[in-house]
Design a protein around this motif. Structure first.
Motif, PDB file in Angstrom:
ATOM      1  N   VAL A 134       3.029  35.555  73.225  1.00  0.00           N
ATOM      2  CA  VAL A 134       3.588  34.407  72.507  1.00  0.00           C
ATOM      3  C   VAL A 134       4.999  34.725  72.022  1.00  0.00           C
ATOM      4  N   LEU A 135       5.204  35.934  71.530  1.00  0.00           N
ATOM      5  CA  LEU A 135       6.517  36.323  71.014  1.00  0.00           C
ATOM      6  C   LEU A 135       7.586  36.267  72.111  1.00  0.00           C
ATOM      7  N   THR A 143      19.224  38.568  70.266  1.00  0.00           N
ATOM      8  CA  THR A 143      18.233  38.884  71.303  1.00  0.00           C
ATOM      9  C   THR A 143      17.755  40.335  71.222  1.00  0.00           C
ATOM     10  N   SER A 144      18.594  41.216  70.704  1.00  0.00           N
ATOM     11  CA  SER A 144      18.214  42.631  70.590  1.00  0.00           C
ATOM     12  C   SER A 144      17.027  42.813  69.634  1.00  0.00           C
ATOM     13  N   ALA A 145      16.817  41.866  68.741  1.00  0.00           N
ATOM     14  CA  ALA A 145      15.708  41.964  67.795  1.00  0.00           C
ATOM     15  C   ALA A 145      14.361  41.784  68.486  1.00  0.00           C
ATOM     16  N   MET A 146      14.349  41.128  69.631  1.00  0.00           N
ATOM     17  CA  MET A 146      13.103  40.897  70.362  1.00  0.00           C
ATOM     18  C   MET A 146      12.427  42.221  70.720  1.00  0.00           C
ATOM     19  N   ASN A 147      13.184  43.149  71.310  1.00  0.00           N
ATOM     20  CA  ASN A 147      12.606  44.440  71.696  1.00  0.00           C
ATOM     21  C   ASN A 147      12.059  45.185  70.485  1.00  0.00           C
ATOM     22  N   ARG A 148      12.796  45.127  69.388  1.00  0.00           N
ATOM     23  CA  ARG A 148      12.367  45.798  68.163  1.00  0.00           C
ATOM     24  C   ARG A 148      11.035  45.225  67.685  1.00  0.00           C
ATOM     25  N   MET A 149      10.907  43.895  67.706  1.00  0.00           N
ATOM     26  CA  MET A 149       9.663  43.254  67.272  1.00  0.00           C
ATOM     27  C   MET A 149       8.504  43.607  68.200  1.00  0.00           C
TER      28      MET A 149
END
Length: 170
Positions: A134-135, A143-149
């Motif tokens: 879902v994420l 967009t770099s925050a996506m990998n971190r999450m």
């Protein structure tokens, strides 16, 4: 004398007669950060909380409203009261103004006081794969925050759901 000489030691309370407190070891207390002896405030910092938990000390919250407000007037009044109590007991060795380096919130850039509170956690094991799928459909800026999450979801087995922040609930 060395710190080892203080093992299993105790100290008298500066204002309460007949109250004796144990001296507890703590890895975060070093000569580089002061005398090597410090008070422990388990509701106001992670290191202190860890020491208190290890030694089964109570974590007591004082002067906080539900929204975590710690009014400056309370701090000022409390400081003056403590100084007066130490003077009356003959326990005040020195008084001087000190600018404390409080931690700052990276979002609001305002100083913050850490406090302990009851927390609720979710075991993410059963929902991890679905949450990651879902994420991936969410537009995340930057967009770099996506990998971190995604990495956090992968690494953490429990997720805190009770923390409230002024900028919203994650």
């Amino acid at each position: 004398f060395s710190g080892a000489d203080l093992v299993d030691g105790s100290c008298a309370h500066p204002t309460i007669p007949d109250r004796v407190s144990p001296l507890l070891p703590a890895n975060h207390v070093t000569m580089a950060k002061g005398t090597g002896l410090v008070h422990t405030a388990p509701a106001h910092g992670m290191e202190d909380y860890s020491v208190a938990s290890h030694h089964q000390l109570p974590t007591v919250l004082y002067f906080f409203s539900y929204c975590s407000c710690f009014p400056a007037t309370v701090l000022l009044c409390t400081s003056k009261m403590i100084i007066q109590m130490l003077q009356a007991a003959g326990s005040l060795l020195k008084e001087e103004k000190y600018v404390h380096s409080y931690p700052y919130d990276w979002r609001t850039k305002k100083p913050m006081i850490i406090r302990a509170s009851k927390q609720w956690f979710v075991n993410t094991a059963d929902v991890k794969a679905a949450a990651q799928d879902v994420l991936k459909k969410v537009k995340v800026i930057p967009t770099s925050a996506m990998n971190r999450m995604l990495e956090m979801l992968d690494r953490r087995t429990f997720w805190c759901i009770s923390r409230q922040r002024c900028w919203g609930v994650p």
